[in-house]
Enzyme design. Structure first.
Site, PDB file in Angstrom:
ATOM      1  N   THR A  55     -30.882  11.560 110.204  1.00  0.00           N
ATOM      2  CA  THR A  55     -30.970  11.822 111.644  1.00  0.00           C
ATOM      3  C   THR A  55     -32.423  11.908 112.090  1.00  0.00           C
ATOM      4  O   THR A  55     -32.792  11.391 113.149  1.00  0.00           O
ATOM      5  CB  THR A  55     -30.219  13.115 112.014  1.00  0.00           C
ATOM      6  N   CYS A  56     -33.251  12.517 111.276  1.00  0.00           N
ATOM      7  CA  CYS A  56     -34.667  12.662 111.607  1.00  0.00           C
ATOM      8  C   CYS A  56     -35.351  11.303 111.740  1.00  0.00           C
ATOM      9  O   CYS A  56     -36.206  11.106 112.597  1.00  0.00           O
ATOM     10  CB  CYS A  56     -35.371  13.501 110.547  1.00  0.00           C
ATOM     11  N   SER A  57     -34.956  10.367 110.888  1.00  0.00           N
ATOM     12  CA  SER A  57     -35.597   9.053 110.838  1.00  0.00           C
ATOM     13  C   SER A  57     -34.997   8.028 111.790  1.00  0.00           C
ATOM     14  O   SER A  57     -35.701   7.137 112.261  1.00  0.00           O
ATOM     15  CB  SER A  57     -35.528   8.500 109.413  1.00  0.00           C
TER      16      SER A  57
END
Length: 189
Positions: A55-57
Site C-alpha cells: 500500500t505504501c508503494s
C-alpha cells in the site's frame, strides 16, 4: 497518541545528505533536528509502516508525490514521508518509486516529497504512533499509518487510520491518510 494542538517531539533524525564528490556514494551523515525540519514551516507529514510495502508503494507515497505542487499551492511549505526505516532504505525506495532525486549539495534527497528516516523509531514513539506487527507480518516496531499538518512544530490537523493504533492488527487500513483526504482538508482552510 499525539493530538491536534500538541507540539511534536523534539528528536534528531539521522539522514544522509549529498556532498561534493565524484564517487559512487556522494553522501555523508547529517543530523537534522525536528526544529530544523518543522520550525517556522507548515508541513504535510504522512507516516507509513514501511518502505517497499504494497500500500505504501502503490498508493500512499505516489499519491502525495503526484499532488505535491497542489499541496504547496494550498499553503504548505513541504511534504515529508516518514517511516521506521534507515536512510539507505528510504533513498533506495524513493529511487525505485521514480522520485526525482535532488542532487543539490545538502539536499534531503528528492525534489518533491522528502523521505524522512526514523530508523530508531524515536519520532514515531514520541508521536505515540508506534505499532508492533511481529506475529502476523514479522515487522517488529513500525509506525501506524497517519497523516498530519504540522504548523511551526504543532499539530494543526491529524488523521489516524482506524482512529487509534492497533498492535498486531490483521488489517492495514488506508482510508483517511491518503493524499486526496489531505487535499480536501487543505482546500477547506
Amino acid at each position: 497518541m499525539i493530538a491536534e494542538g500538541d507540539s511534536i517531539p523534539e528528536v534528531t533524525f539521522v539522514t544522509r545528505t549529498r556532498i561534493a564528490s565524484t564517487d559512487d556514494n556522494p553522501f555523508d551523515w547529517k543530523d537534522r533536528t525536528t526544529k530544523e525540519l518543522f520550525g517556522g514551516k507548515r508541513i504535510v507529514l504522512f507516516s507509513l509502516p514501511g518502505a517497499f510495502t504494497p500500500t505504501c508503494s502503490t498508493t500512499h507515497l505516489p499519491g502525495y508525490d503526484k499532488n505535491f505542487e497542489k499541496m504547496k499551492a494550498l499553503g504548505v511549505d513541504d511534504v515529508y514521508c516518514l517511516s521506521v526505516n534507515d536512510a539507505f532504505v528510504m533513498r533506495q525506495w524513493g529511487l525505485s518509486q521514480g522520485l526525482e532525486e535532488d542532487k543539490t549539495e545538502g539536499s534531503l534527497g528528492f525534489t518533491k516529497t522528502k523521505l524522512l528516516p526514523d530508523g530508531a523509531c524515536a519520532f514515531t514513539r514520541g508521536m505515540g504512533m508506534s505499532s508492533v506487527w511481529d506475529t502476523n507480518r514479522g515487522f517488529g516496531e513500525r509506525s501506524w499509518r497517519y497523516s498530519a499538518v504540522i504548523n511551526d512544530g504543532k499539530v494543526e490537523k491529524l488523521f489516524v487510520e482506524g482512529g487509534a493504533i492497533v498492535q498486531n492488527g490483521e488489517d492495514d487500513p488506508f482510508e483517511v491518510t491518503d493524499a486526496d483526504t489531505m487535499l480536501g482538508y487543505l482546500g477547506s482552510k
